[in-house]
Design an enzyme around this catalytic site. Structure first.
Site, PDB file in Angstrom:
ATOM      1  N   HIS A  64      -5.194  -0.065  -6.127  1.00  0.00           N
ATOM      2  CA  HIS A  64      -4.698   1.295  -5.916  1.00  0.00           C
ATOM      3  C   HIS A  64      -4.382   2.031  -7.207  1.00  0.00           C
ATOM      4  CE1 HIS A  64      -1.282  -1.233  -6.617  1.00  0.00           C
ATOM      5  NE2 HIS A  64      -0.521  -0.177  -6.781  1.00  0.00           N
ATOM      6  N   ASP A  65      -4.562   1.374  -8.346  1.00  0.00           N
ATOM      7  CA  ASP A  65      -4.273   2.017  -9.634  1.00  0.00           C
ATOM      8  C   ASP A  65      -5.538   2.359 -10.422  1.00  0.00           C
ATOM      9  OD1 ASP A  65      -1.501   1.768  -9.256  1.00  0.00           O
ATOM     10  OD2 ASP A  65      -1.486  -0.256 -10.106  1.00  0.00           O
ATOM     11  N   ASN A  84       0.908   7.903  14.310  1.00  0.00           N
ATOM     12  CA  ASN A  84       1.905   8.828  14.869  1.00  0.00           C
ATOM     13  C   ASN A  84       1.697  10.262  14.404  1.00  0.00           C
ATOM     14  OD1 ASN A  84       2.707   8.470  12.281  1.00  0.00           O
ATOM     15  ND2 ASN A  84       4.885   8.271  12.720  1.00  0.00           N
ATOM     16  N   GLU A  99       1.255  -9.125 -10.905  1.00  0.00           N
ATOM     17  CA  GLU A  99       0.488  -8.072 -11.574  1.00  0.00           C
ATOM     18  C   GLU A  99       0.692  -8.225 -13.073  1.00  0.00           C
ATOM     19  OE1 GLU A  99      -0.050  -3.280 -12.105  1.00  0.00           O
ATOM     20  OE2 GLU A  99       1.913  -4.078 -11.630  1.00  0.00           O
ATOM     21  N   ASP A 148      -3.252   6.081  10.559  1.00  0.00           N
ATOM     22  CA  ASP A 148      -2.067   6.805  11.030  1.00  0.00           C
ATOM     23  C   ASP A 148      -2.047   6.778  12.555  1.00  0.00           C
ATOM     24  OD1 ASP A 148      -0.068   8.662  11.544  1.00  0.00           O
ATOM     25  OD2 ASP A 148      -1.335  10.398  11.063  1.00  0.00           O
ATOM     26  N   ASP A 205       4.275  -6.541  -1.078  1.00  0.00           N
ATOM     27  CA  ASP A 205       4.552  -6.140  -2.453  1.00  0.00           C
ATOM     28  C   ASP A 205       6.047  -6.312  -2.710  1.00  0.00           C
ATOM     29  OD1 ASP A 205       3.957  -4.659  -4.960  1.00  0.00           O
ATOM     30  OD2 ASP A 205       2.257  -3.923  -3.803  1.00  0.00           O
ATOM     31  N   ASP A 208       1.272  11.998  11.658  1.00  0.00           N
ATOM     32  CA  ASP A 208       1.971  12.722  10.582  1.00  0.00           C
ATOM     33  C   ASP A 208       1.108  12.767   9.314  1.00  0.00           C
ATOM     34  OD1 ASP A 208       2.100  10.110   9.751  1.00  0.00           O
ATOM     35  OD2 ASP A 208       4.284  10.032   9.537  1.00  0.00           O
ATOM     36  N   ASP A 235       0.522   3.960   8.805  1.00  0.00           N
ATOM     37  CA  ASP A 235       1.756   3.278   9.180  1.00  0.00           C
ATOM     38  C   ASP A 235       1.467   1.839   9.597  1.00  0.00           C
ATOM     39  OD1 ASP A 235       0.797   3.670  11.901  1.00  0.00           O
ATOM     40  OD2 ASP A 235       1.492   5.745  11.671  1.00  0.00           O
ATOM     41  N   ASP A 267       5.105  -6.815  -8.556  1.00  0.00           N
ATOM     42  CA  ASP A 267       4.774  -5.650  -9.370  1.00  0.00           C
ATOM     43  C   ASP A 267       5.232  -5.847 -10.822  1.00  0.00           C
ATOM     44  OD1 ASP A 267       3.865  -2.777  -8.974  1.00  0.00           O
ATOM     45  OD2 ASP A 267       5.799  -2.436  -9.953  1.00  0.00           O
TER      46      ASP A 267
HETATM   47  C1  GLC Z   1       2.395  -1.156 -10.755  1.00  0.00           C
HETATM   48  C2  GLC Z   1       1.830  -0.584  -9.478  1.00  0.00           C
HETATM   49  C3  GLC Z   1       1.723   0.906  -9.629  1.00  0.00           C
HETATM   50  C4  GLC Z   1       3.104   1.462  -9.854  1.00  0.00           C
HETATM   51  C5  GLC Z   1       3.794   0.789 -11.033  1.00  0.00           C
HETATM   52  C6  GLC Z   1       5.255   1.048 -11.034  1.00  0.00           C
HETATM   53  O1  GLC Z   1       1.550  -0.973 -11.831  1.00  0.00           O
HETATM   54  O2  GLC Z   1       0.608  -1.200  -9.187  1.00  0.00           O
HETATM   55  O3  GLC Z   1       1.114   1.509  -8.523  1.00  0.00           O
HETATM   56  O4  GLC Z   1       3.026   2.833 -10.075  1.00  0.00           O
HETATM   57  O5  GLC Z   1       3.656  -0.609 -11.007  1.00  0.00           O
HETATM   58  O6  GLC Z   1       5.869   0.355  -9.989  1.00  0.00           O
END
Ligand code: GLC
Length: 541
Positions: free
Chosen positions: A337-338, A28, A276, A26, A108, A30, A34, A210
């Site tokens: 991240h999932d 700035n 994905e 970060d 993404d 908040d 960013d 995605d």
């Molecule tokens: C994918 C992303 C996930 C998101 C989902 C809906 O699985 O990796 O983070 O919540 O799609 O877009």
């Protein structure tokens, strides 16, 4: 297969590093990361010297304007930047600063759904005869008033929400604020291709797409069959988890759409499509395209689902290698991240070191999730601080917030991530587990990652050679060879907490141990792997 670095594409050669922009840096004050923060840390990622990680590509999770119901995976405008993260001028600077360092930029792209705030959806829901009505998936209630089909949302509840204004249901397999686009509509397709070109022209090198396997659904939207293997303890509202994915994913028709997407990428030089994809091997492998004309890298998540066992990992890799057509390039992912953090999933810090060597020595493109190079563990998120819709709707223990805690740069009050309290709580271990501390400790995991990435980059057998698993007959060990016509490397990984004795023909020398403390030679071909130790060896002439 080619062995020469220069004849490989960048997306074959590079280690990809995933950045979750909210949580990286970060600038700035908040509490939210960013794009300027990413720019500020590019030298950490690759400054051209072995003091940096040495990654040659970054993938940024979404930074588009968004109400952030699903933290940016609900996009309100495909061609802009959310003010939280910066603006297009900052993005352009990021592209040129990354390229100046030899780092490719992957972004993404979320083609399955938009935010309900996207102007397309606002128009679409405004009336049944709006020209954009058919850009989304609308259905009448059944004659008995019930939902159009039995599909569920990944985040709980049914996949349909009724719109009282226009008297129909719309489809959303994620939160109800993520209405799904209708890829059967040619105008929608063309508009989506334009969003790709918008970024391609700005110099973006690739897209992580995605849930790309979901963009086309069964034409008749038939009910999905029940999944006989579903976990019997699913929460009552987890309708998605109870069903098979027969009619909502991996339909034959998705492949022609992806070939069209690939053709857009191919209008530009050397751009890469990453998808994905979650299906089992036979469904998954089709995404390379029968002629290699779909995605260059359908993400391979299979290792993330395996237990921490040498035999399970080997089987997964061998099955993948056997399933690939000759033109297809493999890839491996150990965290994103999932999913829960790698170190928490595989058992701890010792396993994380062996996992690093595994990821960076298999044949194919590795993707590394930010913070895994420090071996961050799952964050502790008190129930009242849960932000993720999955955690809010399906139970606190399923929240993905645990894997999205702020990057730990140093021991200062907000871990060098921000000057104010971050959007998710910092992990308590940040005072000792951070980039600064680990940089100074010669045998830290961060230094192991740096050494492995740089060694890989300068070793043709590792970045481009063949893969061959060896039957060494020692329990809990996974040993494989990587080989070009002129170079051989051996990787030996001990998955157990005990010593293992290996016998190999010939003489070998250790190039690197996961413990970073050993450089012996073995003329007898017999050597010991210590508990949780991995070695890369070269033949001794
Ligand atoms: C994918 C992303 C996930 C998101 C989902 C809906 O699985 O990796 O983070 O919540 O799609 O877009």
């Amino acid at each position: 297969m080619t062995n020469h670095k220069n004849s490989l594409h960048w997306w074959q050669r590079a280690v990809v590093y995933q950045i979750y922009p909210r949580s990286f840096k970060d600038t700035n004050a908040d509490g939210i990361g960013d794009l300027n923060g990413v720019i500020a840390r590019l030298d950490y990622l690759n400054d051209g010297t072995p003091n940096s990680l040495g990654v040659e590509a970054i993938w940024l999770s979404p930074f588009y304007p968004s109400p952030m119901v699903d933290f940016g995976y609900d996009i309100a405008d495909y061609c802009d930047i959310d003010p939280l993260f910066g603006d297009l001028a900052t993005f352009d600077r990021l592209v040129s600063e990354a390229h100046r360092r030899g780092i490719k930029l992957i972004i993404d792209w979320v083609p399955n759904h938009t935010s309900d705030q996207h102007r397309w959806f606002v128009e679409s829901r405004s009336s049944r005869d709006n020209p954009k009505r058919d850009w989304y998936i609308w259905r009448d209630p059944n004659p008995d008033g019930s939902l159009p089909n039995n599909w569920g949302s990944v985040f709980g509840g049914p996949a349909w929400t009724f719109d009282p204004g226009s008297g129909q249901y719309y489809l959303h397999q994620f939160v109800k604020e993520q209405p799904e686009l209708n890829w059967r509509n040619p105008e929608l397709r063309a508009a989506m291709f334009e969003t790709l070109r918008f970024w391609l022209k700005r110099g973006v090198d690739g897209f992580r797409m995605d849930v790309i396997g979901m963009i086309l659904k069964d034409k008749e939207l038939r009910d999905n069959p029940l999944n006989p293997n579903a976990n019997p303890n699913l929460p009552a509202n987890d309708l998605f988890g109870r069903l098979q994915t027969t009619y909502n994913m991996d339909q034959d028709e998705v492949h022609s759409a992806i070939r069209e997407i690939r053709a857009v990428l191919d209008e530009y030089d050397e751009r890469c499509g990453i998808g994905e994809l979650w299906g089992e091997l036979p469904r998954w492998v089709r995404y390379y395209g029968e002629l290699g004309d779909e995605l260059q890298l359908p993400f391979n998540f299979r290792l993330m689902r395996e237990p921490w066992q040498a035999s399970a990992m080997r089987r997964s890799v061998d099955e993948l290698e056997a399933a690939l057509p000759s033109f297809a390039w493999p890839n491996y992912v150990l965290g994103n991240h999932d999913q829960p953090r790698l170190a928490s999933r595989f058992g701890g810090q010792s396993q994380a070191r062996v996992a690093a060597m595994l990821l960076l020595t298999l044949r194919g493109t590795p993707t590394l999730y930010y913070g895994d190079e420090l071996s961050l563990e799952n964050g502790q998120i008190p129930p009242e601080k849960v932000q993720d819709p999955q955690g809010k709707n399906l139970g606190h223990e399923r929240t993905r917030d645990v894997t999205r805690t702020p990057m730990q740069w140093d021991a200062s009050p907000q871990a060098g991530f921000s000057q104010v309290e971050p959007w998710l709580p910092l992990s308590a271990d940040f005072t000792s587990r951070n980039v600064e501390t680990q940089s100074q400790k010669p045998d830290s995991l961060l230094n192991l990652y740096k050494k492995l990435i740089w060694l890989r980059g300068e070793t043709p057998a590792l970045y481009g050679g063949d893969y061959l698993a060896l039957d060494i007959g020692v329990a809990d060990c996974y040993v494989y060879q990587r080989r070009t016509a002129t170079q051989t490397r051996l990787v030996a990984l001990n998955f157990s907490a005990e010593e293992r004795q290996l016998e190999l023909a010939g003489s070998w020398k250790i190039l690197i141990s996961t413990h970073l403390d050993r450089q012996e030679k073995f003329s007898t071909g017999s050597f010991v792997l210590r508990p949780h130790e991995g070695l890369i060896l070269a033949p001794e002439q």
